[in-house]
Structures are given as C-alpha cells and as structure tokens.
Design an enzyme around this catalytic site. Sequence first.
Site, PDB file in Angstrom:
ATOM      1  N   ASP A 187       9.212   2.516   1.691  1.00  0.00           N
ATOM      2  CA  ASP A 187       8.140   3.211   2.271  1.00  0.00           C
ATOM      3  C   ASP A 187       8.100   2.726   3.697  1.00  0.00           C
ATOM      4  OD1 ASP A 187       5.684   4.165   3.151  1.00  0.00           O
ATOM      5  OD2 ASP A 187       4.461   3.527   1.213  1.00  0.00           O
ATOM      6  N   PHE A 206       0.907  -1.298  -0.071  1.00  0.00           N
ATOM      7  CA  PHE A 206       0.003  -0.081  -0.041  1.00  0.00           C
ATOM      8  C   PHE A 206       1.062   1.330   0.159  1.00  0.00           C
ATOM      9  CE2 PHE A 206      -2.266   3.542   1.710  1.00  0.00           C
ATOM     10  CZ  PHE A 206      -3.471   3.460   0.992  1.00  0.00           C
ATOM     11  N   LYS A 256       3.165   9.461   8.284  1.00  0.00           N
ATOM     12  CA  LYS A 256       2.386   9.170   9.558  1.00  0.00           C
ATOM     13  C   LYS A 256       2.922   9.679  11.091  1.00  0.00           C
ATOM     14  CE  LYS A 256      -0.952   5.603   7.754  1.00  0.00           C
ATOM     15  NZ  LYS A 256      -0.585   5.348   6.332  1.00  0.00           N
TER      16      LYS A 256
HETATM   17  C1  LIG Z   1      -0.748   5.612   5.012  1.00  0.00           C
HETATM   18  C2  LIG Z   1       0.244   5.097   4.184  1.00  0.00           C
HETATM   19  C3  LIG Z   1       0.491   5.821   3.028  1.00  0.00           C
HETATM   20  C4  LIG Z   1      -0.360   6.757   2.667  1.00  0.00           C
HETATM   21  O1  LIG Z   1      -0.397   7.900   3.444  1.00  0.00           O
HETATM   22  P1  LIG Z   1      -1.305   9.067   3.259  1.00  0.00           P
HETATM   23  O2  LIG Z   1      -0.881  10.195   4.289  1.00  0.00           O
HETATM   24  O3  LIG Z   1      -2.646   8.640   3.597  1.00  0.00           O
HETATM   25  O4  LIG Z   1      -1.253   9.566   1.968  1.00  0.00           O
HETATM   26  C5  LIG Z   1       1.481   5.424   2.308  1.00  0.00           C
HETATM   27  N1  LIG Z   1       2.413   4.301   2.544  1.00  0.00           N
HETATM   28  C6  LIG Z   1       2.078   3.559   3.586  1.00  0.00           C
HETATM   29  C7  LIG Z   1       2.987   2.427   3.900  1.00  0.00           C
HETATM   30  C8  LIG Z   1       1.112   3.942   4.665  1.00  0.00           C
HETATM   31  O5  LIG Z   1       1.078   3.302   5.555  1.00  0.00           O
END
Ligand SMILES: *Cc1c(COP(=O)(O)O)cnc(C)c1O
Length: 401
Positions: free
Chosen positions: A223, A136, A252
């Site tokens: 990521d 994701f 986050k």
């Molecule tokens: C939440 C998340 C995203 C997206 O972040 P947003 O602030 O919602 O755009 C991308 N990568 C990972 C691994 C995530 O957990």
Amino acid sequence: MKAAPIVPSSPHVMNTYGRLPIALTHGKGCRVWDVNGKEYLDALAGIAVNTLGHGHPKLVKALQQQVADMIHCCNYYHVPGQEELAKLLVERSGLTNAFFCSTGLEANEAALKLARKFGHDKGIEKPQIVVYEKAFHGRSIATLSATGNPKVQAGFGPLVEGFIRVPANDLEALKKATQGNPNVVAVFFETIQGEGGINPMRAEYLQGVRALCDANDWLMMIDEVQCGMGRTGKWFAHQWAGIKPDVMPLAKGLGSGVPIGAVVAGPKAANIFGPGNHGTTFGGNPLSMRAGIETIRIMEEDGLLQNAARMGTLIQTKLVTALMGKKGVKEVRGQGLMIGIELEQPCGVITQRAADAGLLLSVTADNVIRLVPPLIISGAEADEIVARLLPIIETFLKEQG
Ligand SMILES: *Cc1c(COP(=O)(O)O)cnc(C)c1O
C-alpha cells in the site's frame, strides 16, 4: 475569494471529523489562506495529497482544458488517458498493468479482491491475507478490517475475516504466523506506515518478505497510497529496498488533489481480473487521468523527486539536531518529505498551536507530529517549517515537565 463564515458545528454535515476552527479558501505553492485572510505554510498538503502544492500554473492550465474537453465518460468506452497514465506508472514501477479508481481505500479493496481471486484461482476456498499491527488501509468494511487500529474498527463489527495480523519488521513472527498454513495468499502492508505514526519497514525486512512471498507463491501487496508518488525521493518507497511488489495500490499524491486511485500490478497479478470481476463508475475518468499524467510530467520537469529527497534531509537533519536527546522526544524518523517526530506524550494540541503560528501539520497515532509538505517546497520554506515548529515543540515539552 469570499466564503461563508465557518460554523463551529454544522447542522447539516455529518459530524465525522475533529476539525480545527479554520476554513481555507485558496492557496498558492506551499501557502494557503483562510476566510479571515490569515496565511499558513502548508506542511500537510491535504494529507500528502497536494504533490504540486496549490494552484500550480501548469496543472491548472491542463485541468482547465480537460474540464472543457471532457470530465467523465465511463468505462463502457476506451479512455485514452488511462492508457497514457498506466504506461507512465508501469514504466516508473517496473510493473505491468494498472486499474484506476478514485480513492485509496478503493485501490486497497481492489488489491484485496485480487488476492482473494488469486487464491480461488488456485483452489484455495478461504484465502487469508497477512496484515500488520498499526496498519491503515482505509475505512470501508474490508479495509478497516485490514487496518491495525482498534479505534478505526470500533463499532463496525463483524469485521471481514481472512486476515492474519503480525508485527512490523519481524520476519520470524511472519514465518511463525503463516507456518504450514496453505490458505495464505498475500502479504499486505505500507512501506512506511502513515496514519500508524510514520513507521518505516526496514530494507532487509522488505527483502525477506519478498523472498518469502516468492518461495510460497504469495502476492506481495504494498500500500503506497501515502508513501508513494515521489514523497520519499523515489517514485515508490519500496524502491529504496531494491524490491518490486506484485500489487501496489496508489492514491493520495497521484493527482495532486484531484481524486484518483490506482492499483498497479506485476505479471503475477496483472491478469487475475477479467471482464466483470471489478469496476467503478468514476474510475479512470478523463479529468483524473489528466491530473495523474500532468502530475508525473511536472514532477519530472521540475526535478521533484530530487527535491523531496533534498528537502526531506534538510528538515530531518535540523529536527534531529534540535530535538534528539531532549527529554520527551522519542524519535525523529521518516524518508524524504514523510517525516514523523514521536514525542513521549500525546500531543494533539500541537496541531492547533502550529496553525495559530501559521503552520499546517497533523498529529497522528496520538503522539507523532507528521510533516508531509508539497514536493515543490523550497529550501527557505523548509527552514521556515522548522523555525515555526521548534518553539511549539519546546513549549509543549516544558509544559510536560
Ligand atoms: C489515506 C490512506 C488510505 C485511504 O485512502 P482514502 O483515499 O482516504 O480512502 C489507505 N492507505 C493508506 C496508506 C493511506 O495513507
């Protein structure tokens, strides 16, 4: 702390979330309260965002001062907070430069742009990026294309091209998928997949990918939007494998609730962008920089990395003892305060039942109960999470027969 009564389906807000019928008004530490005064223990932390819990006195004080001084000024000017936060991030990651934005998907978009320009700069006109099953990366058109969940992509085609998808933890599959392909420029993945169900990449796999990236001159892009910022007990989850990425998107937990994102890059990627290549209006604003700086400072003052590791072990050990070998339970896994309990059956109902029992959590990938509490959590609160959750899981398993 009075709020408007909740409306089950709002006539004016777009219907994009499957929301619980709960409206929260305020919080303190790891507790939050709803409009009816009901108290909850927060094991979700706004989806791994509220690193310092709610209303942390040191953070509140710093942010109040920053709001009074300046919220936003734009990137036509130098923003001293960017220098300060970039320094904190590069010192802790061993990388060299940061770019600031406001969300996770924006951080990932910047990473994808870096990878493509990295390719173009060496004459690759159609660069390709390796991405993963169950990944994701966000919900913009490019990041949903990189995401490995058909539900996220459905209805939004045509997807962005230039991605090659492989399964996690399978170095042979990665080699096979990229064999003799001169257009590959980067490998892009989460150290621990969050939305995909708390799926960790193994240390040997990370080391293998690092070696492959070095051998082929690819960017290793990790990521760490969800698993980074101390959640696993190290600053960044990949550090458990003793490797360094070339590009690392963060968001986050970085601002403890204030919207902020960052891409941290090492020498191979730090100078790919020049003036005019990338930017964002809100990115690196003084308020979000203050939130990031103070979050890191407070995490260190309060020993929160160590706390995340200790509390994570405590919770996982208790869960493993109580649940492993039980019919209907597949696995308890994760690292530090990023914990997943995978059941055999879809278990979305547990979210509401836990909330009824005064516990906030989420279920992700249909059948994985996700615990990502604030890093300030105490031993007593960790015990309480387990004590509230276990009977709910047991009832659920009994119903499944
Ligand atoms: C939440 C998340 C995203 C997206 O972040 P947003 O602030 O919602 O755009 C991308 N990568 C990972 C691994 C995530 O957990």
